[in-house]
Design a protein around this motif. Structure first.
Motif, PDB file in Angstrom:
ATOM      1  N   PRO A 114     -17.094 -10.483  25.058  1.00  0.00           N
ATOM      2  CA  PRO A 114     -16.497 -11.698  26.309  1.00  0.00           C
ATOM      3  C   PRO A 114     -15.074 -12.092  26.013  1.00  0.00           C
ATOM      4  CG  PRO A 114     -17.776 -12.500  24.095  1.00  0.00           C
ATOM      5  CD  PRO A 114     -17.734 -10.880  23.931  1.00  0.00           C
ATOM      6  N   ASP A 115     -14.373 -11.700  25.098  1.00  0.00           N
ATOM      7  CA  ASP A 115     -12.909 -12.415  24.898  1.00  0.00           C
ATOM      8  C   ASP A 115     -11.966 -11.822  26.102  1.00  0.00           C
ATOM      9  OD1 ASP A 115     -13.603 -13.257  22.276  1.00  0.00           O
ATOM     10  OD2 ASP A 115     -12.817 -11.600  21.527  1.00  0.00           O
ATOM     11  N   ILE A 116     -11.207 -12.556  26.333  1.00  0.00           N
ATOM     12  CA  ILE A 116     -10.252 -12.027  27.481  1.00  0.00           C
ATOM     13  C   ILE A 116      -8.934 -11.498  26.837  1.00  0.00           C
ATOM     14  CG2 ILE A 116      -8.844 -13.066  29.360  1.00  0.00           C
ATOM     15  CD1 ILE A 116     -10.728 -15.480  29.095  1.00  0.00           C
ATOM     16  N   ASN A 117      -8.911 -10.087  26.719  1.00  0.00           N
ATOM     17  CA  ASN A 117      -8.159  -9.228  26.400  1.00  0.00           C
ATOM     18  C   ASN A 117      -8.134  -7.768  26.629  1.00  0.00           C
ATOM     19  OD1 ASN A 117      -6.219  -8.637  24.260  1.00  0.00           O
ATOM     20  ND2 ASN A 117      -7.521  -8.563  22.558  1.00  0.00           N
ATOM     21  N   ILE A 152      -6.404   2.997  25.740  1.00  0.00           N
ATOM     22  CA  ILE A 152      -6.337   1.548  26.110  1.00  0.00           C
ATOM     23  C   ILE A 152      -7.568   1.203  26.316  1.00  0.00           C
ATOM     24  CG2 ILE A 152      -5.562  -0.124  27.859  1.00  0.00           C
ATOM     25  CD1 ILE A 152      -3.294   2.249  28.349  1.00  0.00           C
ATOM     26  N   TYR A 153      -7.719  -0.208  25.757  1.00  0.00           N
ATOM     27  CA  TYR A 153      -9.205  -0.898  25.769  1.00  0.00           C
ATOM     28  C   TYR A 153      -9.120  -1.998  26.667  1.00  0.00           C
ATOM     29  CZ  TYR A 153     -10.704   2.435  22.323  1.00  0.00           C
ATOM     30  OH  TYR A 153     -11.064   3.732  21.534  1.00  0.00           O
ATOM     31  N   PHE A 154      -9.987  -2.251  27.500  1.00  0.00           N
ATOM     32  CA  PHE A 154     -10.158  -3.596  28.442  1.00  0.00           C
ATOM     33  C   PHE A 154     -11.392  -4.290  27.614  1.00  0.00           C
ATOM     34  CE2 PHE A 154      -7.448  -1.796  31.138  1.00  0.00           C
ATOM     35  CZ  PHE A 154      -7.034  -2.778  32.078  1.00  0.00           C
ATOM     36  N   HIS A 155     -11.537  -5.797  27.604  1.00  0.00           N
ATOM     37  CA  HIS A 155     -12.608  -6.126  27.221  1.00  0.00           C
ATOM     38  C   HIS A 155     -13.274  -6.746  28.515  1.00  0.00           C
ATOM     39  CE1 HIS A 155     -11.486  -7.745  22.877  1.00  0.00           C
ATOM     40  NE2 HIS A 155     -10.886  -6.432  23.139  1.00  0.00           N
ATOM     41  N   THR A 156     -14.770  -6.739  28.468  1.00  0.00           N
ATOM     42  CA  THR A 156     -15.372  -6.935  29.705  1.00  0.00           C
ATOM     43  C   THR A 156     -15.141  -8.510  30.155  1.00  0.00           C
ATOM     44  OG1 THR A 156     -17.300  -7.697  28.263  1.00  0.00           O
ATOM     45  CG2 THR A 156     -17.370  -5.477  29.283  1.00  0.00           C
ATOM     46  N   GLY A 157     -14.902  -9.495  29.129  1.00  0.00           N
ATOM     47  CA  GLY A 157     -14.303 -10.887  29.616  1.00  0.00           C
ATOM     48  C   GLY A 157     -13.326 -10.592  30.274  1.00  0.00           C
ATOM     49  N   LEU A 158     -12.120 -10.038  30.270  1.00  0.00           N
ATOM     50  CA  LEU A 158     -10.949  -9.674  30.965  1.00  0.00           C
ATOM     51  C   LEU A 158     -11.262  -9.383  32.240  1.00  0.00           C
ATOM     52  CD1 LEU A 158      -7.918 -10.005  31.366  1.00  0.00           C
ATOM     53  CD2 LEU A 158      -7.849  -7.590  30.467  1.00  0.00           C
ATOM     54  N   ILE A 159     -12.141  -8.272  32.268  1.00  0.00           N
ATOM     55  CA  ILE A 159     -12.502  -7.709  33.678  1.00  0.00           C
ATOM     56  C   ILE A 159     -13.201  -8.761  34.548  1.00  0.00           C
ATOM     57  CG2 ILE A 159     -13.890  -5.865  34.744  1.00  0.00           C
ATOM     58  CD1 ILE A 159     -13.436  -4.104  32.287  1.00  0.00           C
ATOM     59  N   LEU A 215     -12.869 -11.730  34.360  1.00  0.00           N
ATOM     60  CA  LEU A 215     -12.017 -12.891  35.062  1.00  0.00           C
ATOM     61  C   LEU A 215     -11.274 -12.677  36.010  1.00  0.00           C
ATOM     62  CD1 LEU A 215     -11.529 -16.029  34.149  1.00  0.00           C
ATOM     63  CD2 LEU A 215      -9.766 -14.917  32.764  1.00  0.00           C
ATOM     64  N   THR A 216     -10.716 -11.363  36.089  1.00  0.00           N
ATOM     65  CA  THR A 216      -9.852 -10.786  37.102  1.00  0.00           C
ATOM     66  C   THR A 216     -10.407 -11.204  38.609  1.00  0.00           C
ATOM     67  OG1 THR A 216     -10.455  -8.550  36.905  1.00  0.00           O
ATOM     68  CG2 THR A 216      -8.782  -9.148  35.769  1.00  0.00           C
ATOM     69  N   GLU A 217      -9.498 -11.632  39.603  1.00  0.00           N
ATOM     70  CA  GLU A 217      -9.992 -11.709  40.740  1.00  0.00           C
ATOM     71  C   GLU A 217      -9.626 -10.785  41.925  1.00  0.00           C
ATOM     72  OE1 GLU A 217      -8.418 -15.889  41.663  1.00  0.00           O
ATOM     73  OE2 GLU A 217      -9.383 -16.685  40.094  1.00  0.00           O
ATOM     74  N   SER A 218      -8.964  -9.499  41.289  1.00  0.00           N
ATOM     75  CA  SER A 218      -8.563  -8.785  42.415  1.00  0.00           C
ATOM     76  C   SER A 218      -8.095  -7.684  41.531  1.00  0.00           C
ATOM     77  CB  SER A 218      -7.049  -9.375  43.193  1.00  0.00           C
ATOM     78  OG  SER A 218      -6.127  -9.216  42.382  1.00  0.00           O
ATOM     79  N   GLU A 219      -7.889  -6.440  42.311  1.00  0.00           N
ATOM     80  CA  GLU A 219      -7.519  -5.008  41.638  1.00  0.00           C
ATOM     81  C   GLU A 219      -6.035  -5.222  41.267  1.00  0.00           C
ATOM     82  OE1 GLU A 219      -7.573  -0.461  43.195  1.00  0.00           O
ATOM     83  OE2 GLU A 219      -6.673  -1.864  44.693  1.00  0.00           O
TER      84      GLU A 219
END
Length: 182
Positions: free
Chosen positions: A100-103, A112-119, A121-125
């Protein structure tokens, strides 16, 4: 009334001035594929540790299995890299961690790893791709290697002056501050 500007600098002043100069020094390492680029021994070790980390992460329960998203983000990664003018020896791959972290973070081996929390939170591509290109840039510009060498150089410099009592302590404190940007 005014200090005599012709007096020579005291040795401690020279040391402090030298310290701050070294603290601001950069490590010249060419980007991946640029002229003069070659993988060096310390970078091989960084990549190997990256391989060990990614293997553990990829086999863990932290991976968020969303094949469609991974295909999409890896396609965008390749599109960005196709505009990069140099050949490189890194295989880039993006994975998603159920966190859940924004990272997001990049490993020196190109993972490269994206956290689901960051995904979430994003509002656009565009926002998502901005983070992606930022992480790719960390790998292309070899930031892990530059940071490792910078810390090593500054630590070696500080240890040289560590035995000078309070002055040495102040130099070490200032050096750690410059390493970590404070």
């Amino acid at each position: 009334c005014c200090p005599d500007m012709r007096k020579p600098l005291k040795p401690i002043s020279i040391i402090v001035l030298l310290f701050f100069t070294v603290g601001c020094a950069t490590v010249n390492v060419p980007d991946l594929g640029e002229e003069g680029y070659k993988v060096e021994e310390d970078e091989v070790r960084l990549r190997k540790r990256g391989d060990e980390l990614t293997e553990k992460l990829d086999e863990s329960d932290y991976i968020y299995a969303n094949k469609r998203f991974e295909e999409y983000i890896n396609k965008k990664t390749q599109e960005f890299l196709s505009r990069y003018p140099y050949e490189h020896d890194i295989e880039f791959k993006v994975r998603v961690l159920a966190e859940p972290d924004i990272n997001a973070f990049a490993v020196p081996n190109g993972r490269i790893y994206f956290h689901t929390g960051l995904i979430a939170l994003t509002e656009s591509e565009a926002q998502l791709l901005a983070v992606l290109t930022h992480e790719i840039t960390h790998v292309l510009e070899r930031h892990s290697l530059k940071t490792k060498r910078s810390v090593y150089n500054k630590t070696a410099f500080m240890s040289t002056f560590g035995g000078f009592g309070l002055g040495g302590l102040l130099i070490q404190f200032g050096g750690l501050s410059s390493i970590y940007g404070y």
